[in-house]
Design an enzyme around this catalytic site. Structure first.
Site, PDB file in Angstrom:
ATOM      1  N   ASP A  54       0.125  -9.580   2.384  1.00 41.61           N
ATOM      2  CA  ASP A  54      -0.668 -10.738   1.947  1.00 41.61           C
ATOM      3  C   ASP A  54      -0.512 -11.028   0.454  1.00 41.61           C
ATOM      4  O   ASP A  54      -1.244 -11.840  -0.092  1.00 41.61           O
ATOM      5  CB  ASP A  54      -2.147 -10.565   2.334  1.00 41.61           C
ATOM      6  CG  ASP A  54      -2.819  -9.387   1.646  1.00 41.61           C
ATOM      7  OD1 ASP A  54      -2.136  -8.644   0.912  1.00 41.61           O
ATOM      8  OD2 ASP A  54      -4.035  -9.210   1.849  1.00 41.61           O
ATOM      9  N   CYS A  83       5.131   4.061 -12.929  1.00 41.40           N
ATOM     10  CA  CYS A  83       5.698   4.784 -11.796  1.00 41.40           C
ATOM     11  C   CYS A  83       6.768   3.900 -11.180  1.00 41.40           C
ATOM     12  O   CYS A  83       6.874   2.721 -11.493  1.00 41.40           O
ATOM     13  CB  CYS A  83       4.627   5.140 -10.776  1.00 41.40           C
ATOM     14  SG  CYS A  83       4.147   3.765  -9.718  1.00 41.40           S
ATOM     15  N   THR A 109       1.257   0.993   0.938  1.00 39.60           N
ATOM     16  CA  THR A 109       0.081   0.461   0.236  1.00 39.60           C
ATOM     17  C   THR A 109      -0.021   0.946  -1.204  1.00 39.60           C
ATOM     18  O   THR A 109       0.207   2.121  -1.493  1.00 39.60           O
ATOM     19  CB  THR A 109      -1.205   0.778   1.041  1.00 39.60           C
ATOM     20  OG1 THR A 109      -2.355   0.273   0.342  1.00 39.60           O
ATOM     21  CG2 THR A 109      -1.392   2.260   1.290  1.00 39.60           C
ATOM     22  N   ASN A 110      -0.364   0.018  -2.104  1.00 41.78           N
ATOM     23  CA  ASN A 110      -0.707   0.381  -3.481  1.00 41.78           C
ATOM     24  C   ASN A 110      -2.167   0.808  -3.506  1.00 41.78           C
ATOM     25  O   ASN A 110      -3.034   0.052  -3.042  1.00 41.78           O
ATOM     26  CB  ASN A 110      -0.568  -0.826  -4.413  1.00 41.78           C
ATOM     27  CG  ASN A 110       0.875  -1.198  -4.732  1.00 41.78           C
ATOM     28  OD1 ASN A 110       1.807  -0.497  -4.363  1.00 41.78           O
ATOM     29  ND2 ASN A 110       1.038  -2.305  -5.429  1.00 41.78           N
ATOM     30  N   ARG A 155       5.090   1.904  -7.024  1.00 39.76           N
ATOM     31  CA  ARG A 155       4.162   0.797  -6.802  1.00 39.76           C
ATOM     32  C   ARG A 155       4.897  -0.488  -6.422  1.00 39.76           C
ATOM     33  O   ARG A 155       5.871  -0.868  -7.064  1.00 39.76           O
ATOM     34  CB  ARG A 155       3.345   0.591  -8.090  1.00 39.76           C
ATOM     35  CG  ARG A 155       2.271  -0.467  -8.010  1.00 39.76           C
ATOM     36  CD  ARG A 155       1.516  -0.534  -9.351  1.00 39.76           C
ATOM     37  NE  ARG A 155       0.683  -1.714  -9.435  1.00 39.76           N
ATOM     38  CZ  ARG A 155      -0.554  -1.792  -8.951  1.00 39.76           C
ATOM     39  NH1 ARG A 155      -1.105  -0.750  -8.370  1.00 39.76           N
ATOM     40  NH2 ARG A 155      -1.244  -2.907  -9.057  1.00 39.76           N
ATOM     41  N   LYS A 156       4.389  -1.184  -5.373  1.00 36.88           N
ATOM     42  CA  LYS A 156       4.945  -2.499  -5.049  1.00 36.88           C
ATOM     43  C   LYS A 156       4.681  -3.438  -6.225  1.00 36.88           C
ATOM     44  O   LYS A 156       3.587  -3.365  -6.792  1.00 36.88           O
ATOM     45  CB  LYS A 156       4.279  -3.078  -3.785  1.00 36.88           C
ATOM     46  CG  LYS A 156       4.571  -2.306  -2.516  1.00 36.88           C
ATOM     47  CD  LYS A 156       3.825  -2.884  -1.311  1.00 36.88           C
ATOM     48  CE  LYS A 156       2.349  -2.576  -1.334  1.00 36.88           C
ATOM     49  NZ  LYS A 156       1.618  -3.011  -0.126  1.00 36.88           N
ATOM     50  N   ASP A 160       1.467  -3.836   4.908  1.00 39.82           N
ATOM     51  CA  ASP A 160       0.530  -3.670   3.806  1.00 39.82           C
ATOM     52  C   ASP A 160      -0.804  -3.267   4.429  1.00 39.82           C
ATOM     53  O   ASP A 160      -1.016  -3.471   5.627  1.00 39.82           O
ATOM     54  CB  ASP A 160       0.431  -4.993   3.039  1.00 39.82           C
ATOM     55  CG  ASP A 160      -0.651  -4.958   1.986  1.00 39.82           C
ATOM     56  OD1 ASP A 160      -0.733  -3.969   1.238  1.00 39.82           O
ATOM     57  OD2 ASP A 160      -1.435  -5.937   1.923  1.00 39.82           O
ATOM     58  N   ARG A 161      -1.697  -2.680   3.655  1.00 42.31           N
ATOM     59  CA  ARG A 161      -2.955  -2.215   4.243  1.00 42.31           C
ATOM     60  C   ARG A 161      -4.070  -3.265   4.074  1.00 42.31           C
ATOM     61  O   ARG A 161      -4.408  -3.978   5.028  1.00 42.31           O
ATOM     62  CB  ARG A 161      -3.362  -0.864   3.611  1.00 42.31           C
ATOM     63  CG  ARG A 161      -4.382  -0.101   4.434  1.00 42.31           C
ATOM     64  CD  ARG A 161      -5.047   1.007   3.641  1.00 42.31           C
ATOM     65  NE  ARG A 161      -6.061   0.466   2.743  1.00 42.31           N
ATOM     66  CZ  ARG A 161      -6.872   1.231   1.995  1.00 42.31           C
ATOM     67  NH1 ARG A 161      -6.769   2.545   2.013  1.00 42.31           N
ATOM     68  NH2 ARG A 161      -7.788   0.664   1.231  1.00 42.31           N
ATOM     69  N   ASP A 162      -4.597  -3.388   2.863  1.00 41.20           N
ATOM     70  CA  ASP A 162      -5.768  -4.256   2.657  1.00 41.20           C
ATOM     71  C   ASP A 162      -5.419  -5.725   2.921  1.00 41.20           C
ATOM     72  O   ASP A 162      -4.468  -6.258   2.360  1.00 41.20           O
ATOM     73  CB  ASP A 162      -6.298  -4.089   1.228  1.00 41.20           C
ATOM     74  CG  ASP A 162      -6.732  -2.650   0.940  1.00 41.20           C
ATOM     75  OD1 ASP A 162      -7.143  -1.942   1.877  1.00 41.20           O
ATOM     76  OD2 ASP A 162      -6.650  -2.229  -0.227  1.00 41.20           O
ATOM     77  N   GLY A 216     -11.641  -8.190  -1.726  1.00 36.70           N
ATOM     78  CA  GLY A 216     -11.461  -8.772  -3.049  1.00 36.70           C
ATOM     79  C   GLY A 216     -11.698  -7.770  -4.160  1.00 36.70           C
ATOM     80  O   GLY A 216     -11.688  -8.122  -5.336  1.00 36.70           O
TER      81      GLY A 216
HETATM   82 MG    MG Z   1      -3.005  -6.546   0.723  1.00 34.71          MG
HETATM   83 ZN    ZN Z   2       3.377   4.865  -7.880  1.00 27.57          ZN
END
Ligand code: MG
Ligand code: ZN
Length: 161
Positions: free
Chosen positions: A128, A99, A51-52, A102-103, A8-10, A18
Site C-alpha cells: 500500500d 540499514c 515489513t518495515n 528497509r523498504k 506488505d503487512r500493515d 495511521g
Molecule cells: Mg503498509
Molecule cells: Zn533494516
C-alpha cells in the site's frame, strides 16, 4: 522454482491505523485476508510477509511484542488452512541507524527469493506504499499497489486468471 506472493503487512494483512501498531490488541487481521490467502495457497504460491517495523528502533515496541502480533496473524491464517512461508521484518529506522534491509530496499525480498528458490518473474508483491512497489521492482518482482485496508480480492482474481 517456486512462485510467491510477497505481502506488505500493515494495510494489506492487518488494519493500518495511521500510526505504529504497538500493542497486540490493536493488531486486527483484515477479515477477507484468510480466504484470499487460501486461494493463493491453493494455486501453489508461497506467502511471504515483507515489513518495515521501524517502531522497534524507536523503542515503541519490542521484538517479542512483534512476535505476539505475528502469532495472532499466523493463528488467524492457520484456522483457514493457510501457512505463511516466512515473515521478514526490518527493525531499523533511518533516524537511528542506516540499514540495507528497509523498504524501498529490496534485500528482504532478495533473501527470500534465494532461500526459497523463488522465480521473481512468476511472483508478485502486494503493498500500500510506493516503497513496497519500489522494493519489488528492484528485486524483479511485479508490484501491485492498493489503497490501505481495502479488500484486494480483485488482485487475486487477476493473479489467478
Ligand atoms: Mg503498509
Ligand atoms: Zn533494516
Amino acid at each position: 522454482m517456486h512462485k510467491a506472493i510477497f505481502l506488505d503487512r500493515d494495510g494489506v494483512l492487518n488494519f493500518e491505523m495511521g500510526e505504529y501498531v504497538t500493542k497486540p490488541e490493536n493488531f486486527k487481521v483484515l477479515e477477507f485476508v484468510p480466504s484470499q490467502l487460501k486461494r493463493l495457497t491453493d494455486a501453489n504460491f508461497l506467502l511471504i510477509v515483507i515489513t518495515n517495523q521501524g517502531g522497534i528502533a524507536k523503542g515503541l515496541y519490542s521484538q517479542s511484542d512483534l512476535a505476539v502480533m505475528h502469532k495472532i496473524l499466523t493463528d488467524a491464517l492457520l484456522s483457514s488452512g493457510v501457512k505463511l512461508t516466512d515473515i521478514y521484518f526490518c527493525p531499523h529506522h533511518p533516524e537511528f541507524s542506516k540499514c540495507i534491509c528497509r523498504k524501498p530496499g529490496s534485500l528482504m525480498i532478495e533473501k527470500a527469493l534465494a532461500k526459497y528458490h523463488i522465480d521473481p518473474k512468476q511472483s508478485f508483491m502486494i503493498g500500500d506504499k510506493e516503497r513496497d512497489i519500489a522494493a519489488a521492482t528492484a528485486a524483479g518482482v511485479k508490484g501491485l499497489l492498493i489503497e490501505p485496508n481495502i479488500n484486494w480480492n480483485f488482485l487475486v482474481d487477476e493473479i489467478l486468471k
